[in-house]
Write a protein that holds these residues in place. Structure first.
Motif, PDB file in Angstrom:
ATOM      1  N   LEU A 181       0.822  -1.205   0.000  1.00  0.00           N
ATOM      2  CA  LEU A 181       0.000   0.000   0.000  1.00  0.00           C
ATOM      3  C   LEU A 181       0.859   1.261   0.000  1.00  0.00           C
ATOM      4  N   THR A 182       1.987   1.192   0.658  1.00  0.00           N
ATOM      5  CA  THR A 182       2.879   2.351   0.663  1.00  0.00           C
ATOM      6  C   THR A 182       3.395   2.650  -0.735  1.00  0.00           C
ATOM      7  N   ASP A 183       3.550   1.599  -1.534  1.00  0.00           N
ATOM      8  CA  ASP A 183       3.977   1.818  -2.916  1.00  0.00           C
ATOM      9  C   ASP A 183       2.950   2.624  -3.715  1.00  0.00           C
ATOM     10  N   GLN A 184       1.694   2.579  -3.278  1.00  0.00           N
ATOM     11  CA  GLN A 184       0.653   3.321  -3.981  1.00  0.00           C
ATOM     12  C   GLN A 184       0.559   4.776  -3.542  1.00  0.00           C
ATOM     13  N   LEU A 185       1.285   5.160  -2.506  1.00  0.00           N
ATOM     14  CA  LEU A 185       1.255   6.550  -2.043  1.00  0.00           C
ATOM     15  C   LEU A 185       2.174   7.399  -2.914  1.00  0.00           C
ATOM     16  N   ARG A 186       1.759   7.566  -4.167  1.00  0.00           N
ATOM     17  CA  ARG A 186       2.504   8.384  -5.124  1.00  0.00           C
ATOM     18  C   ARG A 186       1.535   9.383  -5.762  1.00  0.00           C
ATOM     19  N   LEU A 187       2.025  10.551  -6.032  1.00  0.00           N
ATOM     20  CA  LEU A 187       1.198  11.587  -6.657  1.00  0.00           C
ATOM     21  C   LEU A 187       1.050  11.279  -8.142  1.00  0.00           C
ATOM     22  N   LYS A 188      -0.210  11.027  -8.583  1.00  0.00           N
ATOM     23  CA  LYS A 188      -0.499  10.697  -9.970  1.00  0.00           C
ATOM     24  C   LYS A 188      -1.631  11.600 -10.451  1.00  0.00           C
ATOM     25  N   ILE A 189      -1.367  12.345 -11.541  1.00  0.00           N
ATOM     26  CA  ILE A 189      -2.261  13.398 -12.031  1.00  0.00           C
ATOM     27  C   ILE A 189      -2.812  12.985 -13.397  1.00  0.00           C
TER      28      ILE A 189
END
Length: 694
Positions: free
Chosen positions: A324-332
């Protein structure tokens, strides 16, 4: 070596093939008995070392087992145990006291020479990880040839060899007690419910070709014929470490009273012999340091088994949190003119993409606003909430593990400098409750090691080795006899001088005690090495006279030894101050006070070195206190009065003598006067008598 049979010194004959077949079956039975435990310990060891296989290489583990073991290691064992050999009964026993000192110093050297600290740490790790750890003791001696016509200088001649033309013997040049660590997978024993019911123990020894040929000169042919002794290991690392070595089992059978050496998988025994050591409990190893045991078997249960499920859940949550931490990325996301939505979303969700901007062709279908927002970000608030929830659950699981293992009690036992002494003591006592049994088990194991080593030293070491290692030189019986003869010669010389003086009419000189040099005087006060060795060699008497123990294996206060010495000095100083005043008033109580001081000093380990001196000084004090004292010297006034009395007495005596002399003179005069009167009267009577012729 005979391939058919071997004969023991006692006369028993054993067929090596039958013995080998029997013990191969026993070893296989023991391996089947411990197979589930060995498989379980192998997996636990991989988890502890983070040695995941290829299938689980990508999994992320929480190092719970390593963390728990790291906390428990210094709590259950922190320092090497020191041998403590004392008299079982603290009374005046010079031979037992000297024997205790010799054995204790030899044990201290043996512990340092064998690196007992590293052995205990290895046993501690096996004990905490697999719930069983053990060592193996053996006796080694170096020999050199000695001509029989030459008297050995430091050891008796042993093992007669050679032919009649050149008789030779061997003498011991060096001897030692070796302590070998035995890996948990290399130790077997007969299935039993209690250790006292175990009938045989065995250890697997990896030998190089050189070691094997030296130990079994004719055993290589047997291995080649049977294809035995192949490499063995519980894992790939162990097999690589022991590549090219031959595995040989050393078996001690108490029921048959012999030892057997047999190669791994060989149907023929390499050697059958009597036990090289005569030990009280037969086995050359102490009772292993066991963890959790039931009353039904001696198969231990590792502690990790009791919280393995919690650790698996912790690992699962750790892996989930990491994903889940891998998904904490800013994606626009922003609108685009062509293409479709699916490839864009797939590109945005790739793990390697951190901060990316993804064009969306069908923007109206992508947003609910109908294109009112020009830029949209991927929502991560829900992901964050799930991560926080997983961390909270994992934290609770860690607390559960701490409660199961008792780590929470150990942590609770940590104190702060600002806390009161009472609070620190309570925390320390509470923190040690859960691990007290483990500490006691390792302390018992260390004591058993030292006991076995002490038994080997007492039974095997030569007197010269005991004195050389300990640094204590004791006289032999012959040396003491020579000194006694010198004392007798001095006494005879004094008697002859007295007889010559009497013959010449001169007064005989007063008898004088024999005069000896200080080193000879000290030698006469010590027991002989023969008496000490006689006590050590006697197994039944030795157990009643001396006791072999160890001090604590947990971390002590670094000033503990100084504190013990200061307590001893304060005790002796205070006692001497009080005893001095009593001795001046009542000298008859000096022997009682001397025995009281010795009774108190024998209770202090720090006072053992001064015990002999205290005994000598106490004997002198008791003798001087009970001896008749000369009258006290008079004061000057008393001297004047005494002299006046003496002069007066002299005058009175002179006057009395003069009176006696005068009385004697008067008496003599009276006697003479009486005699003269009688003579005159007789003459007058004679003259008055008429003549006879008238």
């Amino acid at each position: 070596m005979d391939d058919e049979a071997t004969t023991l010194p006692g006369g028993e004959q054993y067929d090596l093939a039958k013995v080998g077949a029997h013990w191969q079956q026993e070893l296989e039975r023991g391996q089947r008995y411990f197979k589930s435990w060995i498989d379980r310990c192998t997996k636990i060891e991989k988890i502890y070392l983070q040695q995941a296989d290829q299938a689980n290489a990508a999994k992320r583990r929480f190092p719970m087992l390593w963390a728990n073991i790291s906390v428990l290691q210094p709590a259950v064992y922190a320092r090497v145990p020191q041998p403590v050999v004392e008299r079982r009964f603290k009374d005046s026993q010079p031979v037992a006291r000297m024997a205790s000192e010799l054995v204790e110093r030899n044990l201290a050297f043996t512990a340092d020479d064998a690196d007992l600290d590293s052995l205990m740490r290895a046993v501690r790790d096996d004990f905490l990880l697999c719930a069983r750890g053990t060592v193996w003791l053996r006796y080694e001696a170096d020999f050199e040839p000695l001509d029989i016509g030459v008297e050995p200088s430091n050891a008796p001649a042993l093992d007669m060899q050679g032919d009649d033309s050149s008789p030779t013997a061997e003498q011991i040049t060096d001897e030692r007690v070796c302590i070998d660590y035995v890996h948990w997978s290399d130790f077997l024993h007969s299935p039993a419910r209690r250790w006292k019911d175990v009938t045989w123990v065995a250890r697997r020894v990896p030998m190089t070709d050189e070691e094997f040929d030296k130990r079994f000169p004719e055993g290589r042919a047997s291995l080649a014929a049977n294809g035995a002794g192949s490499n063995h290991g519980t894992n790939q690392t162990e097999r690589a470490q022991n590549e090219g070595k031959t595995y040989v089992w050393e078996i001690w059978c108490k029921s048959e009273n012999y030892t057997v050496w047999i190669a791994e998988g060989s149907p023929v025994a390499l050697e059958v012999s009597e036990p090289p050591l005569k030990l009280a409990r037969f086995f050359p190893c102490p009772r292993p340091a066991f963890g959790t045991l039931s009353t039904s078997s001696l198969i231990p249960v590792p502690d990790y088994v009791y919280y393995q499920q919690q650790c698996d859940e912790i690992d699962m949550l750790t892996k989930r949190v990491n994903k889940l931490t891998d998904q904490l990325r800013l994606k626009i996301f922003y609108p685009s003119g062509d293409g479709s939505v699916s490839p864009a979303i797939e590109k945005a969700m790739r793990p390697e993409n951190d901060t990316v901007m993804v064009p969306i062709p069908e923007w109206a279908a992508f947003t609910d606003k109908g294109g009112s927002n020009a830029i949209v970000t991927l929502p991560i608030d829900e992901v964050q909430k799930v991560i926080v929830a997983c961390i909270e659950v994992r934290k609770q699981l860690v607390e559960d593990v701490y409660q199961i293992t008792g780590i929470s009690d150990i942590v609770r036992g940590d104190t702060q400098a600002s806390e009161t002494a009472t609070a620190q003591r309570i925390k320390s006592q509470w923190g040690s409750i859960r691990i007290r049994d483990r500490q006691a088990e390792l302390a018992r194991f260390a004591r058993d090691i030292v006991n076995l080593a002490g038994e080997i030293i007492c039974d095997q070491f030569q007197p010269e080795t005991l004195m050389l290692v300990s640094g204590i030189q004791l006289p032999t019986a012959a040396q003491k006899q020579q000194v006694e003869m010198q004392m007798q010669q001095q006494q005879m010389a004094q008697q002859q001088a007295a007889m010559r003086a009497q013959q010449m009419g001169q007064p005989a000189p007063p008898p004088q005690p024999p005069q000896l040099p200080p080193e000879m005087q000290k030698m006469m006060e010590q027991p002989t090495i023969d008496e000490v060795v006689q006590l050590l060699r006697n197994d039944s008497v030795r157990g009643f006279r001396i006791d072999i123990e160890t001090d604590s294996t947990i971390e002590p206060d670094e000033d503990a030894e100084k504190q013990r010495r200061m307590e001893f000095v304060q005790m002796v100083g205070g006692f001497m101050q009080q005893a001095g005043a009593i001795a001046q008033q009542t000298p008859m109580l000096v022997p009682v006070m001397v025995e009281t001081l010795l009774f108190a000093a024998r209770g202090f380990r720090a006072g053992r070195q001064l015990e002999n001196t205290l005994e000598q000084v106490g004997a002198q004090l008791s003798q001087s206190a009970t001896a008749p004292r000369p009258p006290p010297e008079p004061t000057p006034e008393q001297m004047i009065n005494l002299k006046t009395a003496q002069v007066k007495a002299g005058a009175e005596e002179t006057k009395a003598k003069l009176s006696v002399a005068q009385a004697q003179i008067e008496h003599q005069t009276t006697v003479e006067q009486a005699r003269s009167d009688r003579a005159a009267q007789a003459l007058q009577q004679f003259q008055q008598q008429p003549p006879a012729y008238q």
